[in-house]
Motif scaffolding. Structure first.
Motif, short mmCIF file in Angstrom:
data_model
loop_
_atom_site.label_atom_id
_atom_site.label_comp_id
_atom_site.label_asym_id
_atom_site.label_seq_id
_atom_site.Cartn_x
_atom_site.Cartn_y
_atom_site.Cartn_z
N ALA A 1 56.32 62.68 41.29
CA ALA A 1 54.98 62.10 41.38
C ALA A 1 53.91 63.18 41.35
O ALA A 1 52.88 63.04 40.68
N THR B 1 60.65 67.13 53.74
CA THR B 1 61.76 66.28 53.36
C THR B 1 62.27 65.59 54.62
O THR B 1 62.08 66.10 55.72
N LEU C 1 64.16 60.61 47.74
CA LEU C 1 62.75 60.56 48.11
C LEU C 1 62.04 61.87 47.80
O LEU C 1 60.93 61.87 47.27
N TYR C 2 62.68 62.98 48.14
CA TYR C 2 62.06 64.28 47.85
C TYR C 2 61.87 64.45 46.34
O TYR C 2 60.80 64.88 45.88
N SER D 1 58.98 62.37 45.16
CA SER D 1 57.67 62.89 45.55
C SER D 1 57.25 64.05 44.65
O SER D 1 56.07 64.17 44.29
N LYS D 2 58.20 64.89 44.28
CA LYS D 2 57.86 66.02 43.41
C LYS D 2 57.61 65.55 41.97
O LYS D 2 56.74 66.09 41.27
N VAL E 1 56.24 60.95 53.15
CA VAL E 1 56.65 61.99 52.21
C VAL E 1 55.77 61.98 50.97
O VAL E 1 55.34 63.03 50.47
N MET E 2 55.46 60.79 50.46
CA MET E 2 54.62 60.71 49.28
C MET E 2 53.20 61.20 49.54
O MET E 2 52.60 61.90 48.72
N ALA F 1 55.16 70.85 51.59
CA ALA F 1 56.10 69.78 51.29
C ALA F 1 56.97 69.52 52.52
O ALA F 1 57.18 70.41 53.34
N ASN G 1 53.58 65.18 50.05
CA ASN G 1 54.07 65.98 48.93
C ASN G 1 53.33 65.75 47.62
O ASN G 1 53.33 66.63 46.75
N ALA G 2 52.71 64.57 47.45
CA ALA G 2 52.08 64.25 46.17
C ALA G 2 50.58 64.00 46.30
O ALA G 2 49.77 64.66 45.64
N THR H 1 56.16 56.52 52.74
CA THR H 1 54.72 56.77 52.71
C THR H 1 54.40 58.19 53.17
O THR H 1 53.60 58.90 52.54
#
Length: 231
Positions: A159, A90, A152-153, A156-157, A107-108, A88, A111-112, A105
């Motif tokens: 998601a 951030t 955002l973090y 992402s989590k 981060v997503m 992950a 992380n996802a 984009t």
């Protein structure tokens, strides 16, 4: 100690929680495969040298789908009792309206999307009653978000959690254990210096929680003490 023939693949094992998990599973008598990004020297390499052949280091940039496929090919003859994805990033506590599109984009994807690509691609390597887990966070819990921040973090989590739930529904007839793990607030680059837990305090609980659910099919969102985390 557990059976020494059990094998864990820890994706994202070069430092902090991932490295701690690799060390913990070695301590428990497992064989471990750990991935690092690129060819740089990391603490995982040091751990491998001291492992008497029980730890193998593999290179993987999990945001590159072809590298995930290549790793699957290299491990095609292995059977995994545990596949665990720990990765992950951030990019700071920025209100969502101010987050640049390229940051969103990045981060997503990291992380996802990428953890789920790993899960989807490498699932054939996991024993039919094995465990697939990903490192989530209580910041991915919608129910627990009463203070905001880290937009955002958190997104992402959340998601990641939703995608893992869809994955679980797709394979609802399977017997594998599926886990979303919250390690607690840990003093890492992500958690910061004021966090409650050290890596050494978090990791044994994460591993013990994973083991406690072995053989229990379906998806579970748990913290490092084995408690359910609200969705």
């Amino acid at each position: 100690m557990t059976d020494t023939r059990k094998t864990a693949l820890i994706v994202g094992a070069s430092r902090t929680l991932g490295l701690g998990l690799a060390a913990e599973y070695l301590r428990r008598g497992w064989d471990v495969i750990g991935t690092v990004r690129g060819n740089r020297r990391t603490g995982l390499h040091d751990l491998a040298e001291a492992s008497e052949g029980r730890l193998t280091v593999e290179s993987l940039e999990m945001t590159e789908p072809e590298q995930i496929s290549a790793l699957g090919d290299r491990l095609a003859q292995r059977t995994l009792d545990l596949l665990f994805v720990n990765a992950a990033i951030t990019r700071g506590d920025i209100p969502i309206g101010e987050v640049p599109t390229d940051m969103f984009t990045e981060v997503m994807v990291t992380n996802a999307l990428s953890p789920m690509r790993v899960v989807e691609s490498l699932r054939p390597l996991v024993a039919p009653t094995g465990t697939i887990g990903v490192m989530s966070s209580d910041q991915g819990s919608i129910a627990l978000n009463t203070e905001g921040g880290q937009d955002l973090y958190r997104a992402s989590k959340s998601a990641l959690n939703q995608l893992m739930r869809s994955y679980a529904a797709r394979y609802a007839e399977g017997k594998r254990t599926l886990l979303l793990m919250d390690p607690g607030w840990v003093r890492t680059e992500l958690g910061g210096p004021d966090a409650d837990l050290s890596v050494e305090e978090s990791v044994p609980g994460v591993a013990e929680t994973i083991e406690s659910r072995r053989g229990v099919p379906g998806l579970h969102f748990l913290d490092h003490q084995g408690h359910d985390v609200p969705w």
